[in-house]
Write an enzyme that holds these catalytic residues in place. Structure first.
Site, PDB file in Angstrom:
ATOM      1  N   SER A 121       0.834  -1.198   0.000  1.00 41.37           N
ATOM      2  CA  SER A 121       0.000   0.000   0.000  1.00 41.37           C
ATOM      3  C   SER A 121       0.866   1.244   0.000  1.00 41.37           C
ATOM      4  CB  SER A 121      -0.913   0.006   1.232  1.00 41.37           C
ATOM      5  OG  SER A 121      -0.139  -0.055   2.397  1.00 41.37           O
ATOM      6  N   HIS A 142      -3.653  -3.638  -5.169  1.00 41.67           N
ATOM      7  CA  HIS A 142      -3.814  -3.124  -3.809  1.00 41.67           C
ATOM      8  C   HIS A 142      -5.261  -3.288  -3.337  1.00 41.67           C
ATOM      9  CE1 HIS A 142      -3.983   0.464  -0.887  1.00 41.67           C
ATOM     10  NE2 HIS A 142      -3.651  -0.636  -0.247  1.00 41.67           N
ATOM     11  N   GLU A 154      -6.941  -1.264  -6.278  1.00 41.88           N
ATOM     12  CA  GLU A 154      -6.138  -0.425  -7.169  1.00 41.88           C
ATOM     13  C   GLU A 154      -5.215  -1.343  -7.966  1.00 41.88           C
ATOM     14  OE1 GLU A 154      -5.701   3.811  -4.854  1.00 41.88           O
ATOM     15  OE2 GLU A 154      -4.595   2.145  -4.006  1.00 41.88           O
ATOM     16  N   ASN A 193      -4.627   6.436  -0.778  1.00 41.20           N
ATOM     17  CA  ASN A 193      -3.838   6.893   0.357  1.00 41.20           C
ATOM     18  C   ASN A 193      -3.244   8.275   0.133  1.00 41.20           C
ATOM     19  OD1 ASN A 193      -4.476   4.709   1.880  1.00 41.20           O
ATOM     20  ND2 ASN A 193      -2.678   3.521   1.307  1.00 41.20           N
TER      21      ASN A 193
END
Ligand code: A1D88
Length: 646
Positions: A121, A142, A154, A193
């Site tokens: 991540s 991800h 992702e 993120n």
């Protein structure tokens, strides 16, 4: 299943690893789950079994749990795990060297054409890919925690990833019934993120500077701006050490309020204390009134700036950023969409003034944001921003298809919130029905995305953020559906509650699977049904049943709803599509004008006296007597054939 993948090896049996193994097994893949010690493997398998059992209990598995579990094998031996795998997904701790060492071994044992993927991540995919001889077959996958519940994955293209590998990974994610978002460039932290971090980080700087309190920031972002968790609540949930580690890894500065807590080992929920005290205190205990005076724009400007950076750098399209933030961040709307609503000029002004004041690089506006503002594309009010609003803008919350036979299929597309009706979604439904060419449409069907809900009602999170007038959007949309001149059909498979139930009541034909549940739970929120939910229901059911449903806020099953006359049919799931098809086919092949007049006379006649209603009926009849449809109907009868209406 993805065409060339049948066996998946998941390396790591921790919370991500066993979760990925579980979703792959549910989707029909043969799975090897591998960890370095037998006890880790056993723990992972226990949790996987428990989770599969829970899904079965809730009726969310298509197969029995034993069949799913029979596809999962475990081992501590790497060669056994990856030897036959078509796809290897690594989910071990976030340590670059550890991952590289593992992949160097995988490279030796896996077949040359297996796709290799990391679930990292925070690291760069390309940095890990260098451990293998052929980085073209390496990509990022991800998943979010817990994989079984989170719909987003992702799919990250590394610097050298072969586009065919990205396609295969993308197709694999789709085959898991998850939503892939393509991250086109290998930037650390990908999309979610990167956009999410400033939420916690900026609130942290504000706390450090004495410009915010913990509860104030959390209450403001949740109750004033509709985010699912406040920044400090989120940091406690994810772990303060995780946040600090992900920043330090890239030499990004860390607010002191995070550092001091990590130094004290107050890491959040997992240690019993972080920004809130979960052992001796009340845990997360902010209230709506606590949020006054907090500068929410300062935090949102940082997130919108990150979104602009990602779009401008070609990492993701605005649509991808928005889907990623809705599904991965559980945001009520995407960050690009928020930017367009807030006004990108306001966002830029905010960043510029903070930059001037502090000199901190985190406030430097992204080139793309500056470009948008300088070219006048400042958002929805200007007609263009991240999105073009010339024709009302893209549809984010509904999907629709107009078929050649005149069937307009409308899908409420907000699966992550059980298709709850946000102001934007309600507006999109109205915009579609107001703009569609009714000459082209013969019938409309409404359904919910996914297999859980038609709609769980109006978006409750909007109740604290929206203006009272916006809440009335349910009424306006329900009336637009009720008044639409072509027949409408509600296709209910799952929950149909509140505003969703009101939409159903406004549809002409209502079909449901037997497992569906319907009701008006508004009373439990201290509200009453809107969108005609009290009035249409009482005309349909009479007073006792209406009051029973509304006063008790109960859900009733579809069979009872059919008995009571709310539904036309409640049928077993396997007969549902066929039943819908029969109705659709009758209506799309029927006479357009007669159907339109029949709908109007029935709808308007209910609210009139019998004499007036009968007069309306006569007028309608007379009007139809000279139409081509009537001529064709009569001619077909005389010739003993089926009519062919235009
Ligand atoms: C005029 C009209 C007024 C109205 O319509 S008022 C609203 C009436 N509707 C309701 O009161 C239903 C609210 N929803 C629920 O009570 C529960 O959901 C259910 C019983 C329907 C299902 O519960 P479970 O199976 O545990 O699912 P989950 O985790 O609660 O829901 C999945 C995600 O969907 C979000 N969600 C569900 N309903 C709504 C809603 N009406 N507005 C906004 N979000 C909703 C949740 O929060 C969650 O999201 P996350 O996973 O991010 O926590």
């Amino acid at each position: 299943m993805a065409s060339d993948i049948t066996t998946v090896a998941v390396l790591g049996a921790g919370s991500m690893g066993h979760g990925i193994a579980e979703v792959a097994a549910i989707a029909g893949y043969d799975v090897w789950m591998r960890d370095i010690e037998e006890s880790y493997v056993e723990d992972g398998l226990d949790q996987l079994e428990w989770s599969v059992g829970k899904l079965a209990e809730k009726g969310r598995l298509d197969e029995d749990p034993e069949t799913v579990l029979s596809r999962v094998r475990t081992t501590t031996d790497l060669e056994t795990a990856v030897g036959d795998a078509d796809l290897v997904v690594e989910a071990i701790p976030e340590d670059l060297e550890m991952k590289r060492n593992l992949f160097a071994d995988v490279d030796e044992f896996a077949s040359d054409d297996a796709v290799l993927a990391t679930n990292t991540s925070s690291l760069r995919v390309s940095d890990i890919a260098r451990a293998v001889g052929n980085p073209e077959r390496f990509c990022g996958l991800h998943f979010f925690n817990p994989p079984v519940r989170m719909d987003l994955v992702e799919v990250v293209s590394g610097e050298q990833t072969d586009p065919a590998v990205v396609d295969a990974a993308y197709e694999f994610v789709e085959s898991l019934d998850k939503t892939p978002v393509l991250v086109r460039k290998d930037v650390p932290q990908f999309v979610v993120n990167n956009v999410l971090t400033p939420l916690m980080e900026e609130a942290g700087w504000m706390l450090d500077d004495g410009e915010a309190e913990v509860r104030q920031a959390d209450a403001a972002m949740v109750f004033r701006r509709g985010y699912p968790m406040g920044p400090f609540e989120l940091a406690d949930f994810g772990g303060l050490d995780v946040f600090v580690h992900s920043r330090e890894q890239w030499d990004d500065p860390v607010p002191e309020c995070f550092e001091t807590r990590v130094d004290r080992d107050d890491l959040g929920r997992k240690t019993g204390r972080g920004f809130y005290d979960y052992e001796e205190g009340d845990g997360v205990d902010y209230e709506p009134g606590d949020g006054e005076g907090f500068d929410t724009l300062r935090v949102e400007a940082r997130m919108i700036n990150e979104a602009a950076r990602l779009v401008g750098d070609g990492v993701a399209e605005p649509e991808d950023v928005d889907v990623a933030m809705r599904l991965g961040g559980r945001f009520p709307e995407g960050t690009c969409r928020t930017g367009d609503k807030v006004g990108l000029d306001r966002v830029l002004d905010k960043l510029n003034s903070l930059h001037e004041e502090t000199g901190a690089s985190r406030y430097e506006p992204a080139d793309y944001l500056v470009e948008l503002v300088e070219s006048g594309r400042t958002g929805e009010a200007a007609g263009e921003g991240f999105y073009d609003y010339a024709d009302g803008g893209p549809y984010h919350y509904i999907d629709y298809t107009l078929h050649d036979d005149g069937l307009l299929e409308v899908v409420f597309d907000r699966e992550e919130r059980l298709n709850a009706l946000s102001t934007d979604m309600l507006g999109e439904i109205r915009r579609l029905l107001d703009s569609v060419d009714t000459d082209e449409v013969r019938c409309v069907t409404f359904e919910g995305a996914g297999d859980r809900a038609f709609s769980a009602g109006a978006d409750i999170t909007g109740f604290t953020t929206d203006e009272p007038k916006d809440l009335m959007d349910v009424d306006e949309t329900v009336e637009t559906i009720y008044e639409f001149e072509r027949p409408t059909i509600a296709k209910v498979d799952g929950l149909c509650l509140g505003g969703g139930f009101e939409i159903l009541l406004a549809c002409d034909i209502r079909l449901a699977t037997e497992e569906s549940k319907l009701g008006s739970p508004e009373i439990n929120l201290g509200l009453i049904p809107g969108g005609g939910g009290t009035q249409r229901l009482v005309r349909l059911l009479g007073e006792p049943r209406t009051k029973e449903l509304i006063f008790r806020g109960e859900q009733i099953d579809a069979e009872k709803a059919a008995d009571w006359g709310i539904l036309n049919r409640a049928v077993p799931a396997e007969e549902f599509d066929g039943t819908v098809e029969e109705f659709v086919s009758d209506i799309t092949q029927g006479p357009k004008t007669a159907l339109k007049v029949a709908k109007r006379v029935i709808n308007d006649g209910q609210d009139a006296s019998l004499d007036t209603a009968l007069a309306m009926e006569s007028q309608g009849f007379a009007l139809l007597a000279s139409t081509d449809d009537m001529l064709e109907g009569v001619e077909a009868f005389n010739q003993d054939r089926d009519p062919q209406f235009d």
